[in-house]
Each structure stands twice: as C-alpha cells, then as structure tokens.
Design an enzyme around this catalytic site. Structure first.
Site, short mmCIF file in Angstrom:
data_model
loop_
_atom_site.label_atom_id
_atom_site.label_comp_id
_atom_site.label_asym_id
_atom_site.label_seq_id
_atom_site.Cartn_x
_atom_site.Cartn_y
_atom_site.Cartn_z
N ASN A 5 5.63 -5.36 -6.43
CA ASN A 5 4.25 -4.96 -6.15
C ASN A 5 3.82 -3.93 -7.18
OD1 ASN A 5 6.01 -3.78 -3.73
ND2 ASN A 5 4.33 -2.34 -3.85
N ASP A 6 3.25 -2.82 -6.80
CA ASP A 6 2.55 -1.94 -7.73
C ASP A 6 3.18 -1.76 -9.11
OD1 ASP A 6 1.81 -1.50 -5.11
OD2 ASP A 6 2.02 0.66 -5.18
N GLU A 13 -4.11 5.22 -1.49
CA GLU A 13 -2.87 4.96 -2.22
C GLU A 13 -3.15 4.93 -3.73
OE1 GLU A 13 -0.31 2.23 0.84
OE2 GLU A 13 -1.67 1.10 -0.42
N PHE A 22 9.45 4.69 -4.12
CA PHE A 22 8.08 4.21 -4.04
C PHE A 22 7.33 4.47 -5.36
CE2 PHE A 22 6.59 3.54 0.65
CZ PHE A 22 7.59 2.58 0.82
N GLN A 53 7.27 -1.72 -8.56
CA GLN A 53 7.91 -1.75 -7.26
C GLN A 53 8.67 -3.07 -7.17
OE1 GLN A 53 7.33 0.76 -4.22
NE2 GLN A 53 7.84 1.48 -6.24
N TRP A 106 -1.75 -7.67 -0.26
CA TRP A 106 -0.79 -7.41 0.81
C TRP A 106 -0.93 -8.37 1.98
CZ3 TRP A 106 3.53 -5.16 0.22
CH2 TRP A 106 3.69 -4.08 -0.63
N TRP A 127 10.93 -9.83 -5.87
CA TRP A 127 9.58 -9.39 -5.50
C TRP A 127 9.12 -8.23 -6.37
CZ3 TRP A 127 5.71 -9.66 -1.62
CH2 TRP A 127 4.93 -8.50 -1.45
N ARG A 147 2.00 10.23 -1.28
CA ARG A 147 2.74 9.40 -2.24
C ARG A 147 1.96 9.03 -3.50
NH1 ARG A 147 2.07 6.15 2.35
NH2 ARG A 147 0.61 4.42 2.13
N ASP A 148 2.68 8.32 -4.35
CA ASP A 148 2.15 7.68 -5.56
C ASP A 148 1.64 8.69 -6.59
OD1 ASP A 148 2.70 5.52 -3.91
OD2 ASP A 148 0.60 5.12 -3.41
C1 FRU Z 1 0.71 0.38 -2.55
C2 FRU Z 1 1.94 0.96 -1.87
C3 FRU Z 1 2.16 2.38 -2.30
C4 FRU Z 1 3.63 2.58 -2.09
C5 FRU Z 1 4.19 1.22 -2.45
C6 FRU Z 1 5.38 0.80 -1.66
O1 FRU Z 1 0.70 -0.99 -2.67
O2 FRU Z 1 1.80 0.85 -0.47
O3 FRU Z 1 1.34 3.32 -1.65
O4 FRU Z 1 4.15 3.60 -2.89
O5 FRU Z 1 3.14 0.29 -2.26
O6 FRU Z 1 5.96 -0.36 -2.16
#
Ligand code: FRU
Length: 457
Positions: free
Chosen positions: A23-24, A201, A79, A40, A284, A21, A149-150
């Site tokens: 993501n970001d 985010e 994260f 991610q 998401w 998987w 975060r981020d």
């Molecule tokens: C955005 C998010 C971020 C976080 C990450 C976790 O898509 O929710 O805020 O750091 O994904 O996987």
C-alpha cells in the site's frame, strides 16, 4: 468463486512488488543519483504486519527491486513514513564522509485484538542506500495515541532545521528538530478548515510558486471514507511560518488531488528539483480482492505537481505524469490497439466520449459530458464480480466539473489494468483500475474529438 489471478493484469509502467501486497508509498527520496521508493509491504498478497519494500530507479519507470528495508520489531509494525538525505550529517549517523539516508516511520503496536493500538515515531539510517539500521534510541517521538502516524520530514527554510508533519486523528501536528532524534512540537492544523470526513492520514507539506508568489500546499489522505468513494487525498493551499500551516480559505468544500477511484496516500519526493508525487493506485474498499494473483496493488506513475491559476477554479494543483522515457510522438492510428500499454491524446470541444472495448463486449468510457464535466466510467470495463463494492456504480462512474471552458485536451494512459487520465493541463486527474477479461483492442469516438496514439519508444 474467487477470480483472483484469472489472467496477467500486471502493469509495466506502474510500479508493482515482485510478489506480495503493497500500500502507501513511503520514504520517497532522491539521493546519489537514484530515486528511492519504499512501500508498505507484506510478503503475501494481502495486508498483514507491515514491512517497508524498497526499490530504486534512475528514470522513475524502470525499478530495481532491493531487499526489504525494514521489518516489524518489538515496537510494532512498520507503518508509513518518509526519508531524507542528511547531506550535512546533522544526525551524526554519517561515517567516513558518507552522508546517511534517514527514514522516519510509525511504529504501530497492537495492544489487543479490538483495534486498540499505540503509534510512535522511530528512525532508521542507511549509508549504502540498501541496508537500514534502526536507531537504538527509538522511539524518537513516544506516544500512547492510537492515531498518530505517517511522519513526513522536510527541511524547514524558516528555522534552518528539520520539521515533520504527522497525522493525529482529526488534525496534523508539526515538530522540529536539529538532528532528527530530538523533536519539539511547534504547532497544529485542523480540524477547523476541513470539509471532508475520515481519519487523517499521510500528510505532506511543500511550497510551490505560482504567479511569482510562494504558496504552501498541505496534502492529507482521508481514510475510511465511503462518502468520498473510499480513497481520496485532500489538499489545502496556504502558508507555513516555520511552526505551523495556515489555510488561506480558498476552498469551501473538500478538494481532492484526483477524481478517480485509485489514488490514495500520495506523498512527494525529498531532494528533487521538481516536486514529484507517487500515490498508491488502489482503494482500501476493495484492494485486497483485486484479481491480480501473486502481487496485489501498484503505484501511480510518478507525477510532477504545479499550481495553476485556472479561469474557473482559482488556484488548482495540476499533475503531469513522468512517462516521457516510454512514449514517443504520435503515430498513424486506425482505431485498433495492438498493445496492452498505450497512451492516447484526445483533443475536443464540447461533449465527446472515447470508448475502449474488447472482444467480450466490455468497455471503458471517458470524455467530457454535456455539462462540461470530465468523466470516466468503468462500470462495464471488465471483471467486477470479485468485490461487491467494486461492482457498484459509486465505485465505477465519476464526473467532475472542469476549471476551463471550450476546447480541451486529454492525456490517457492505459497499462494492462490501470488507467490514468489528465485533462486541462492536468488540473483534473482520474486514476482508476479496471480488469478487462481480454485486452481492449478498439477505440471509438463520439462527438467532436480527435484521438492520437503515441508510439512506445
Ligand atoms: C494509509 C495507512 C496509513 C498507515 C498505513 C498502514 O493507507 O492507513 O495511515 O500508516 O496505511 O499500512
């Protein structure tokens, strides 16, 4: 019955992990002649304790997969975050004249099973661009907060230091540092000026020049947001004084970088001449159920970003996909498609629709409607029984007003299961997944428009 893996939907131009998987996009940095893309990542095709995937490229289309850069530790999951090339070795992590790449990420610690968490910021460095060592003084920005975060680090031209912008629930915060290890708060932006729902985010802040004037742009992904189709990245224009961002109030409603369903958490590269963004090309709301088998989700094609003064919408961000190493000039074309990767240029005026269809009677439609709105419609584009939300019109059909009148030109990229559409110099972009049961092999046009196919070079 799950339809996961019914056929090979893996895109060729869009970045995907070897398996598992993503993501970001994280840590986008250009250093030593290479573009680094981190993401991610979890080794199974579903979200789990987050790692950072890593790959590099010299042309932004072909990627070399590298070992996982960061794994979860006692401070928590790894994260999202960013990376910089510390060419002057301000951090002191450099050695023997070799400058380090420094990654700053969120250490996310689950405190119980009900979602209670604590998020702090940590750093790691690399001297070879492959192996990362976590700093023993982590976290560099301790906190007890749940949504904090981020971190997106950038060079602050006003104070000649590093700055970071971080998402903190319903606002962003700015911190400054000389060495990337010691941080001091300099300001905040929000929640005033925000018109969109959702938890804040993945912020990014960068300057662009338009009409000879510098404008700063703040990007913000708005999480958990059904009202805005689940995955939307908002933007503001304004100024940065070295401490915090001030919005110029150009917009009185939320404005998003992409009108499609699958472009979230996008951020830009550190260290490139041109400002380049990569987004997570998924949503998401249904990402974990998409029918792609051993891997799950992809990135957008990297896109250059500009600000354009448009006739009807004032200053707008505009996007240009960096696909030039793949597609050549136009070729003669009778409406038949022989490949699952193609690019079309459509020129038209007034309302017109382009339909891509397959032998199963499934079709994906895009164009301009009779209210001068650009639109896409994937409702009958392919399999959608894998998720009840994906199957809803709310997550299938969208139309947005153009910022121009009259003639238009659309660039449309199709890559197995992901579409990217740009109209009016990229001032409207639509990125959307679609899962046709058999390949699209036909293009038909209605209205006043002409379609050209680009050859694969
Ligand atoms: C955005 C998010 C971020 C976080 C990450 C976790 O898509 O929710 O805020 O750091 O994904 O996987």
């Amino acid at each position: 019955m799950s339809t996961k893996g019914i056929r090979d939907f893996r895109p060729e131009l869009h970045f995907t992990p070897k398996s598992g998987w993503i993501n970001d996009p994280n840590g986008l940095v250009y250093a030593d002649g290479k573009y680094h893309l981190f993401a991610q990542y979890y080794p199974e095709p579903q979200w789990g304790p987050m790692h950072w995937y890593h790959a590099t490229s010299t042309d932004l289309i072909h990627w070399e997969h590298l070992p996982v850069a960061l794994e979860p530790d006692e401070l928590g999951f790894i994260f999202s975050g960013s990376a910089v090339y510390d060419k002057d070795n301000t951090s002191g992590f450099g050695k023997d004249g070799k400058a380090p790449i420094i990654a700053m990420y969120t250490s996310h610690l689950n405190l119980d099973n009900s979602g209670l968490a604590k998020e702090q910021q940590s750093i790691a460095y690399s001297l070879d661009g492959v192996h990362f060592t976590k700093y023993e003084g982590n976290p560099v920005l301790p906190s007890d907060r749940k949504d904090f975060r981020d971190p997106k680090v950038f060079r602050n031209p006003f104070k000649d230091c590093w700055s970071v912008v971080l998402a903190a629930g319903d606002h962003v915060e700015f911190y400054a540092s000389q060495d990337l290890k010691h941080w001091e708060k300099t300001g905040e932006f929000g929640p005033e000026g925000n018109y969109s729902q959702g938890v804040w985010e993945c912020p990014d802040l960068f300057p662009l020049v338009v009409n000879g004037e510098e404008k700063w742009v703040l990007l913000l992904s708005m999480g958990g947001n059904e009202e805005n189709h689940g995955a939307r990245t908002q933007y503001f224009t304004g100024s940065f004084d070295g401490n915090s961002f001030t919005c110029d109030g150009q917009f009185t409603q939320p404005e998003f970088i992409d009108a499609g369903f699958d472009n979230y958490a996008g951020v830009t590269f550190f260290g490139t001449q041109e400002r380049l963004l990569v987004g997570w090309a998924c949503n998401w709301v249904y990402a974990h159920k998409t029918p792609t088998g051993e891997y799950c989700c992809q990135m957008t094609i990297p896109r250059a970003v500009k600000l354009i003064d448009t006739p009807k919408g004032g200053l707008r961000l505009a996007w240009e996909p960096k696909d030039s190493t793949v597609f050549g000039g136009t070729e003669s074309f009778d409406g038949t498609l022989y490949s699952e990767v193609f690019k079309l240029t459509v020129t038209g005026s007034g309302a017109a629709a382009v339909t891509l269809s397959n032998d199963k009677g499934q079709s994906f439609v895009f164009g301009v409607d009779d209210e001068n709105r650009a639109y896409i419609d994937r409702a009958k584009g392919g399999a959608n029984d894998f998720d009840e939300n994906f199957a809803r019109d709310w997550y299938s059909q969208i139309a947005e007003p153009r910022f121009y009148d009259d003639e238009w030109e659309i660039e449309f990229i199709f890559d197995h299961s992901i579409t990217e559409m740009f109209i009016d110099y990229g001032t409207r972009a639509f990125t959307s997944t679609v899962y046709p049961d058999t390949p699209y092999n036909k293009v038909t046009v209605s209205g006043n428009a002409e379609v050209k196919l680009h050859s694969l070079s």
